[in-house]
Write a protein that holds these residues in place. Structure first.
Motif, PDB file in Angstrom:
ATOM      1  N   ILE A 110       0.849  -1.210   0.000  1.00 56.29           N
ATOM      2  CA  ILE A 110       0.000   0.000   0.000  1.00 56.29           C
ATOM      3  C   ILE A 110       0.880   1.254   0.000  1.00 56.29           C
ATOM      4  O   ILE A 110       0.596   2.230  -0.702  1.00 56.29           O
ATOM      5  N   ASP A 111       1.962   1.213   0.764  1.00 55.90           N
ATOM      6  CA  ASP A 111       2.899   2.348   0.788  1.00 55.90           C
ATOM      7  C   ASP A 111       3.481   2.595  -0.598  1.00 55.90           C
ATOM      8  O   ASP A 111       3.610   3.745  -1.048  1.00 55.90           O
ATOM      9  N   ILE A 112       3.853   1.507  -1.282  1.00 54.56           N
ATOM     10  CA  ILE A 112       4.491   1.634  -2.598  1.00 54.56           C
ATOM     11  C   ILE A 112       3.500   2.165  -3.629  1.00 54.56           C
ATOM     12  O   ILE A 112       3.842   3.042  -4.434  1.00 54.56           O
ATOM     13  N   VAL A 113       2.274   1.666  -3.595  1.00 52.62           N
ATOM     14  CA  VAL A 113       1.253   2.161  -4.528  1.00 52.62           C
ATOM     15  C   VAL A 113       1.003   3.650  -4.297  1.00 52.62           C
ATOM     16  O   VAL A 113       0.935   4.447  -5.240  1.00 52.62           O
ATOM     17  N   GLY A 114       0.886   4.037  -3.025  1.00 53.16           N
ATOM     18  CA  GLY A 114       0.658   5.447  -2.706  1.00 53.16           C
ATOM     19  C   GLY A 114       1.806   6.332  -3.155  1.00 53.16           C
ATOM     20  O   GLY A 114       1.601   7.412  -3.725  1.00 53.16           O
ATOM     21  N   PHE A 115       3.011   5.873  -2.936  1.00 50.86           N
ATOM     22  CA  PHE A 115       4.205   6.620  -3.327  1.00 50.86           C
ATOM     23  C   PHE A 115       4.250   6.804  -4.850  1.00 50.86           C
ATOM     24  O   PHE A 115       4.487   7.917  -5.354  1.00 50.86           O
ATOM     25  N   LEU A 116       4.018   5.718  -5.589  1.00 55.20           N
ATOM     26  CA  LEU A 116       4.095   5.788  -7.047  1.00 55.20           C
ATOM     27  C   LEU A 116       2.948   6.605  -7.639  1.00 55.20           C
ATOM     28  O   LEU A 116       3.102   7.264  -8.667  1.00 55.20           O
ATOM     29  N   SER A 117       1.795   6.566  -6.982  1.00 55.17           N
ATOM     30  CA  SER A 117       0.648   7.342  -7.455  1.00 55.17           C
ATOM     31  C   SER A 117       0.848   8.836  -7.201  1.00 55.17           C
ATOM     32  O   SER A 117       0.615   9.670  -8.088  1.00 55.17           O
ATOM     33  N   ASN A 118       1.300   9.157  -5.996  1.00 57.03           N
ATOM     34  CA  ASN A 118       1.429  10.568  -5.619  1.00 57.03           C
ATOM     35  C   ASN A 118       2.701  11.207  -6.168  1.00 57.03           C
ATOM     36  O   ASN A 118       2.651  12.251  -6.827  1.00 57.03           O
ATOM     37  N   ARG A 119       3.836  10.586  -5.918  1.00 62.25           N
ATOM     38  CA  ARG A 119       5.116  11.156  -6.339  1.00 62.25           C
ATOM     39  C   ARG A 119       5.458  10.839  -7.788  1.00 62.25           C
ATOM     40  O   ARG A 119       6.107  11.626  -8.469  1.00 62.25           O
ATOM     41  N   GLY A 120       5.033   9.664  -8.236  1.00 62.81           N
ATOM     42  CA  GLY A 120       5.372   9.257  -9.601  1.00 62.81           C
ATOM     43  C   GLY A 120       4.298   9.550 -10.627  1.00 62.81           C
ATOM     44  O   GLY A 120       4.476   9.263 -11.815  1.00 62.81           O
ATOM     45  N   GLN A 121       3.153  10.090 -10.143  1.00 66.66           N
ATOM     46  CA  GLN A 121       2.047  10.486 -11.026  1.00 66.66           C
ATOM     47  C   GLN A 121       1.539   9.328 -11.895  1.00 66.66           C
ATOM     48  O   GLN A 121       1.161   9.509 -13.056  1.00 66.66           O
ATOM     49  N   LEU A 122       1.541   8.130 -11.323  1.00 67.79           N
ATOM     50  CA  LEU A 122       1.069   6.955 -12.064  1.00 67.79           C
ATOM     51  C   LEU A 122      -0.388   6.664 -11.743  1.00 67.79           C
ATOM     52  O   LEU A 122      -0.841   6.849 -10.606  1.00 67.79           O
ATOM     53  N   LYS A 123      -1.115   6.201 -12.741  1.00 69.22           N
ATOM     54  CA  LYS A 123      -2.469   5.716 -12.514  1.00 69.22           C
ATOM     55  C   LYS A 123      -2.400   4.265 -12.032  1.00 69.22           C
ATOM     56  O   LYS A 123      -1.393   3.581 -12.219  1.00 69.22           O
ATOM     57  N   LYS A 124      -3.485   3.802 -11.444  1.00 70.35           N
ATOM     58  CA  LYS A 124      -3.500   2.460 -10.877  1.00 70.35           C
ATOM     59  C   LYS A 124      -3.156   1.404 -11.924  1.00 70.35           C
ATOM     60  O   LYS A 124      -2.429   0.439 -11.653  1.00 70.35           O
ATOM     61  N   GLU A 125      -3.666   1.593 -13.151  1.00 71.31           N
ATOM     62  CA  GLU A 125      -3.441   0.592 -14.198  1.00 71.31           C
ATOM     63  C   GLU A 125      -1.997   0.595 -14.712  1.00 71.31           C
ATOM     64  O   GLU A 125      -1.603  -0.297 -15.481  1.00 71.31           O
ATOM     65  N   ASP A 126      -1.195   1.594 -14.314  1.00 72.07           N
ATOM     66  CA  ASP A 126       0.213   1.643 -14.723  1.00 72.07           C
ATOM     67  C   ASP A 126       1.137   0.954 -13.726  1.00 72.07           C
ATOM     68  O   ASP A 126       2.350   0.881 -13.945  1.00 72.07           O
ATOM     69  N   ILE A 127       0.559   0.464 -12.624  1.00 73.84           N
ATOM     70  CA  ILE A 127       1.334  -0.234 -11.590  1.00 73.84           C
ATOM     71  C   ILE A 127       0.933  -1.699 -11.605  1.00 73.84           C
ATOM     72  O   ILE A 127      -0.239  -2.043 -11.461  1.00 73.84           O
TER      73      ILE A 127
END
Length: 440
Positions: free
Chosen positions: A381-398
């Motif tokens: 959950i931490d990694i998804v949040g980090f990549l979404s917020n800081r990396g500007q990724l959408k859920k389908e890109d992770i």
């Protein structure tokens, strides 16, 4: 008071409606009787021994109560993963070579209810006094034939002789051709033999062969993979040097792949398997190390680049595909002087390869290495949040995320990878700056 666990609730976590006949028989066996469970690779044996074991555990007991011994670190990790997925709330610890012993020693200070490990590392911990032995009443030897075959006879004998309170033993295997040593101390065991069920399921596994005009079969392997397309494929070689050579030659020809064998560092092994699971590569070139203990769903093809030395090895290799309800294909690659082994009695169909080889579509994912894991209090959950917020990724890109003790792997859509890496390179996860890079 001993807690009772709901079998129906537990199996719902695995997205299955009911246990198969082998799992039901194991669960119904007398709780105080030793068991030998024989069932084909991929039939769900891990649940078949974890569920009855779970019924013997007392959540109020602060000692280690069950010991599970596996021949390889990958199988030990897989058992741990399945147990954690059962959501019992009970502590489990996994010990194996290549893992920091200091980390394991810290994990053992507060005894886990369930201890899983490989023979060498468990014997080492026992000699160092790190394991509380008197409370262990259940002993499970998974793939016990492989442990004996791998030369762990002395370690197994030492471990079992160190356990004063064993009441129940379970021996698990996919083959029945091994003699059980006296030191296991089996007491009138009940044998649950479901190996015959494998024949009923054989229609899920197709057997085919390809002829190579040259003794060096790499070019034929390349053309075969091009013909099969971008589906999950394991290529089995008989030796570690052949694994690395074959992998390198395929890469030169444009086939993205990873190699995997027992001489690799643990991080490199974890990286290779993560990339194979998450779609960064669709081809894994390996030794027979991968013939057991790898539970990767939807592997479509098994290629015997080198013919297996025995029928048992052939069976275990093929067990990586056509698992549970899925179908799969095993392909024998035959050189000019090779023929189909006599032990293969099924109908084997030839594959005619097209003259022109067209490279499969390139994978759509790449894998990031993040130098933080469970011991850093970092989770998925931490990694998804980090990549979404800081990396500007959408859920389908992770894609798939694999969190280890001190590092993690995460699949990122390849088209987004370069930009994302620039955005997050100097950012912090949980207020800590960590190394993030494309996984090597």
């Amino acid at each position: 008071m001993q807690q009772k666990y709901s079998i129906e609730e537990i199996i719902s976590y695995f997205d299955i409606d009911q246990l198969n006949s082998m799992q039901q028989a194991s669960l119904a066996a007398p709780a105080d009787q030793d068991i030998i469970l024989l069932s084909a690779t991929g039939s769900g044996k891990t649940l078949a021994f974890l569920l009855p074991m779970l019924q013997t555990l007392d959540s109020t007991n602060k000692q280690t109560q069950a010991l599970i011994i596996a021949p390889s670190r990958e199988l030990a990790q897989q058992i741990e993963t399945v147990f954690k997925r059962m959501r019992t709330g009970l502590k489990v610890t996994c010990c194996y070579g290549g893992h920091l012993r200091e980390t394991e020693e810290n994990n053992l200070i507060e005894p886990p209810a369930v201890l899983i490990g490989t023979p060498g590392r468990l014997a080492d911990h026992i000699r160092r006094g790190n394991i509380t032995l008197p409370g262990i009443t259940t002993l499970i030897l998974d793939e016990f034939d492989k442990s004996l075959e791998a030369g762990f006879h002395d370690e197994l004998s030492f471990i079992i002789s160190s356990l004063p309170s064993i009441k129940k033993r379970m021996l698990i295997s996919a083959t029945e051709s091994v003699e059980i040593p006296d030191f296991v101390n089996l007491n009138e065991p009940l044998e649950l033999n479901f190996l015959g069920d494998a024949a009923a399921d054989s229609n899920k596994l197709a057997i085919q062969y390809v002829l190579s005009d040259e003794k060096d079969k790499v070019d034929t392997l390349f053309r075969l993979i091009c013909h099969l397309g971008n589906r999950l494929t394991i290529v089995f070689c008989n030796h570690r040097d052949a694994v690395e050579r074959t992998s390198a030659l395929l890469l030169e020809k444009g086939i993205y792949n990873e190699f995997y064998h027992g001489s690799m560092e643990q991080r490199d092994r974890d990286s290779a398997l993560s990339k194979f699971r998450n779609g960064t590569v669709s081809v894994l070139v390996t030794t027979d190390l991968a013939a057991r203990g790898l539970d990767i769903p939807f592997i479509r093809y098994i290629i015997h680049y080198h013919l297996p030395a025995t029928q048992e090895i052939y069976t275990h290799r093929n067990g990586r595909t056509a698992r549970m309800e899925a179908s799969g294909t095993a392909i024998l690659l035959l050189g000019p002087e090779e023929k189909i082994p006599d032990y293969i009695t099924e109908t084997v169909q030839p594959i005619e390869l097209p003259e022109k080889a067209v490279l499969p579509e390139k994978p759509k994912w790449t894998t990031f290495f993040i130098a933080a894991g469970k011991k850093d209090k970092v989770n998925k959950i931490d990694i998804v949040g980090f990549l979404s917020n800081r990396g500007q990724l959408k859920k389908e890109d992770i894609g798939l995320i694999d969190v280890k003790d001190f590092f993690s792997f995460v699949a990122i859509r390849k088209s987004k990878a370069s930009h994302t890496l620039q955005l997050i390179r100097n950012e912090k996860i949980k207020n800590k700056k960590v190394k993030i890079e494309i996984a090597k």
